[in-house]
Design a protein around this motif. Structure first.
Motif, mmCIF file in Angstrom:
data_model
loop_
_atom_site.group_PDB
_atom_site.id
_atom_site.type_symbol
_atom_site.label_atom_id
_atom_site.label_comp_id
_atom_site.label_asym_id
_atom_site.label_seq_id
_atom_site.Cartn_x
_atom_site.Cartn_y
_atom_site.Cartn_z
ATOM 1 N N SER A 111 0.943 -1.220 0.021
ATOM 2 C CA SER A 111 -0.083 -0.123 0.072
ATOM 3 C C SER A 111 0.866 1.436 0.008
ATOM 4 C CB SER A 111 -0.884 -0.082 1.364
ATOM 5 O OG SER A 111 0.020 -0.032 2.261
ATOM 6 N N SER A 112 0.168 2.205 -0.423
ATOM 7 C CA SER A 112 0.908 3.419 -0.604
ATOM 8 C C SER A 112 -0.152 4.701 -0.309
ATOM 9 C CB SER A 112 1.761 3.846 -1.828
ATOM 10 O OG SER A 112 1.057 3.887 -2.910
ATOM 11 N N LEU A 113 0.391 5.666 0.279
ATOM 12 C CA LEU A 113 -0.556 6.971 0.404
ATOM 13 C C LEU A 113 0.401 8.128 0.083
ATOM 14 C CD1 LEU A 113 -3.073 8.034 1.512
ATOM 15 C CD2 LEU A 113 -2.017 8.214 3.932
ATOM 16 N N GLY A 114 -0.027 8.879 -0.977
ATOM 17 C CA GLY A 114 0.639 10.105 -1.394
ATOM 18 C C GLY A 114 -0.062 11.284 -1.662
ATOM 19 N N SER B 225 -5.195 18.798 -5.010
ATOM 20 C CA SER B 225 -6.533 18.065 -5.160
ATOM 21 C C SER B 225 -6.660 17.377 -3.757
ATOM 22 C CB SER B 225 -6.842 17.427 -6.141
ATOM 23 O OG SER B 225 -5.597 16.372 -6.237
ATOM 24 N N GLY B 226 -5.483 16.629 -3.314
ATOM 25 C CA GLY B 226 -5.780 15.907 -2.025
ATOM 26 C C GLY B 226 -4.713 14.810 -1.922
ATOM 27 N N LEU B 227 -5.413 13.534 -1.500
ATOM 28 C CA LEU B 227 -4.632 12.355 -1.463
ATOM 29 C C LEU B 227 -4.975 10.980 -2.401
ATOM 30 C CD1 LEU B 227 -5.025 12.287 2.713
ATOM 31 C CD2 LEU B 227 -3.055 13.091 1.241
ATOM 32 N N LYS B 228 -3.777 10.153 -2.576
ATOM 33 C CA LYS B 228 -4.156 9.002 -3.371
ATOM 34 C C LYS B 228 -3.686 7.938 -2.511
ATOM 35 C CE LYS B 228 -3.434 6.612 -7.601
ATOM 36 N NZ LYS B 228 -2.581 6.815 -8.920
ATOM 37 N N LEU B 229 -4.654 6.831 -2.363
ATOM 38 C CA LEU B 229 -4.223 5.471 -1.632
ATOM 39 C C LEU B 229 -4.173 4.529 -2.706
ATOM 40 C CD1 LEU B 229 -4.152 3.752 0.839
ATOM 41 C CD2 LEU B 229 -6.375 3.421 0.866
ATOM 42 N N SER B 230 -3.035 3.633 -2.549
ATOM 43 C CA SER B 230 -3.017 2.494 -3.524
ATOM 44 C C SER B 230 -2.928 1.374 -2.836
ATOM 45 C CB SER B 230 -1.939 2.833 -4.375
ATOM 46 O OG SER B 230 -2.108 4.003 -5.376
ATOM 47 N N ILE B 231 -3.578 0.231 -2.889
ATOM 48 C CA ILE B 231 -3.270 -0.986 -2.680
ATOM 49 C C ILE B 231 -3.133 -1.871 -3.686
ATOM 50 C CG2 ILE B 231 -4.288 -2.899 -1.012
ATOM 51 C CD1 ILE B 231 -6.208 -0.680 0.123
ATOM 52 N N GLY B 232 -2.096 -2.905 -3.364
ATOM 53 C CA GLY B 232 -1.543 -3.859 -4.501
ATOM 54 C C GLY B 232 -1.545 -5.086 -3.890
ATOM 55 N N SER C 20 -7.135 1.456 -6.044
ATOM 56 C CA SER C 20 -6.713 2.954 -6.085
ATOM 57 C C SER C 20 -7.997 3.940 -5.893
ATOM 58 C CB SER C 20 -6.077 3.350 -7.497
ATOM 59 O OG SER C 20 -5.884 4.751 -7.459
ATOM 60 N N ALA C 21 -7.584 4.830 -4.947
ATOM 61 C CA ALA C 21 -8.811 5.651 -4.391
ATOM 62 C C ALA C 21 -8.246 7.119 -4.223
ATOM 63 C CB ALA C 21 -9.346 5.354 -3.114
ATOM 64 N N HIS D 201 -13.543 24.269 8.167
ATOM 65 C CA HIS D 201 -13.175 23.130 8.709
ATOM 66 C C HIS D 201 -12.808 22.236 7.292
ATOM 67 C CE1 HIS D 201 -15.795 24.418 12.233
ATOM 68 N NE2 HIS D 201 -14.277 24.160 12.662
ATOM 69 N N PRO D 202 -11.841 21.280 7.571
ATOM 70 C CA PRO D 202 -11.210 20.307 6.516
ATOM 71 C C PRO D 202 -12.364 19.194 6.339
ATOM 72 C CG PRO D 202 -9.792 20.244 8.460
ATOM 73 C CD PRO D 202 -10.820 20.992 9.113
ATOM 74 N N ALA D 203 -12.642 19.047 4.970
ATOM 75 C CA ALA D 203 -13.731 18.361 4.365
ATOM 76 C C ALA D 203 -12.801 17.177 3.464
ATOM 77 C CB ALA D 203 -14.904 19.039 3.756
ATOM 78 N N VAL D 204 -13.303 16.067 3.489
ATOM 79 C CA VAL D 204 -12.703 14.964 2.721
ATOM 80 C C VAL D 204 -13.647 14.230 1.782
ATOM 81 C CG1 VAL D 204 -11.285 12.876 2.610
ATOM 82 C CG2 VAL D 204 -11.179 14.580 4.486
ATOM 83 N N SER D 205 -13.566 14.268 0.525
ATOM 84 C CA SER D 205 -14.740 13.548 -0.482
ATOM 85 C C SER D 205 -14.013 12.488 -1.324
ATOM 86 C CB SER D 205 -15.288 14.727 -1.195
ATOM 87 O OG SER D 205 -14.176 15.414 -2.066
ATOM 88 N N SER D 206 -14.827 11.802 -2.002
ATOM 89 C CA SER D 206 -14.007 10.638 -2.680
ATOM 90 C C SER D 206 -13.979 11.250 -4.160
ATOM 91 C CB SER D 206 -15.149 9.464 -2.762
ATOM 92 O OG SER D 206 -14.471 8.568 -3.721
ATOM 93 N N ALA D 207 -12.797 11.400 -4.654
ATOM 94 C CA ALA D 207 -12.808 11.795 -6.026
ATOM 95 C C ALA D 207 -12.506 10.844 -7.230
ATOM 96 C CB ALA D 207 -11.334 12.668 -6.004
ATOM 97 N N SER D 208 -12.111 9.784 -6.756
ATOM 98 C CA SER D 208 -11.890 8.628 -7.807
ATOM 99 C C SER D 208 -11.810 7.400 -7.021
ATOM 100 C CB SER D 208 -10.676 8.729 -8.695
ATOM 101 O OG SER D 208 -9.485 8.771 -8.003
#
Length: 173
Positions: A88-91, A96-103, A137-138, A149-156
């Motif tokens: 996994s990786s988080l970058g 735009s925000g963050l990208k989480l990848s799980i392989g 990949s998210a 306040h910070p807000a997080v949303s699903s982008a992809s």
């Protein structure tokens, strides 16, 4: 002179008030790659634990099959018996925000199946489902809401499965 000086001080203070009243960040911080790595490690442990205890809903329905007519089916009692998220990786994604990848993830599920067709033929048994080579990949957008306040949303979100195998047990012999 002293009265004029007080007026200037008051005017200066009033001029600064909107700036101090409108900008109230509360706490500010800097997110580093080391901080992201720590968050990834903690988040992946929590995610794996939650996924292993998730309740998978039962599935049932009817489908028309040539030469068999209407077939009723159900899949129930599904539970996760093994799960792995080895890579996994988080970058950060600029602007735009963050990208989480799980392989190379895998999951094994056990459950029960049942079918009924031609109004009188019934069959049932158990199954083992193995999914491997799962890549996920998210993308998450990070912004501020109307109150700042910070807000997080699903982008992809996307997923790829390399292999899925089902082994049926029981049933017609």
């Amino acid at each position: 002179t002293e009265d004029t000086m007080n007026k200037w001080w008051l005017l200066g203070l009033l001029a600064l008030c909107p700036l101090t009243l409108c900008t109230n960040p509360g706490v500010t911080g800097r997110l580093t790659q080391k901080g992201l790595e720590y968050g990834r490690q903690i988040g992946m442990a929590v995610l794996q634990k939650r996924l292993q205890s998730i309740k998978i809903p039962d599935i049932s329905g009817k489908v028309k099959v040539k030469h068999a007519g209407k077939v009723k089916y159900s899949v129930s009692g599904m539970r996760i018996v093994n799960l792995g998220l080895p890579q996994s990786s988080l970058g950060l994604v600029p602007s735009s925000g963050l990208k989480l990848s799980i392989g190379n993830a895998f999951i094994k599920i056990k459950g029960r199946w049942r079918v009924k067709y031609l109004r009188v033929i019934k069959d049932s048994g158990s199954f083992d489902l193995s999914v491997s080579g799962l890549s996920i990949s998210a993308g998450m957008g990070v912004s501020r809401d109307g109150t700042g306040h910070p807000a997080v949303s699903s982008a992809s979100c996307s997923a790829i499965v390399r292999s899925a195998k089902v082994k049926f047990h029981g049933g017609a012999r």
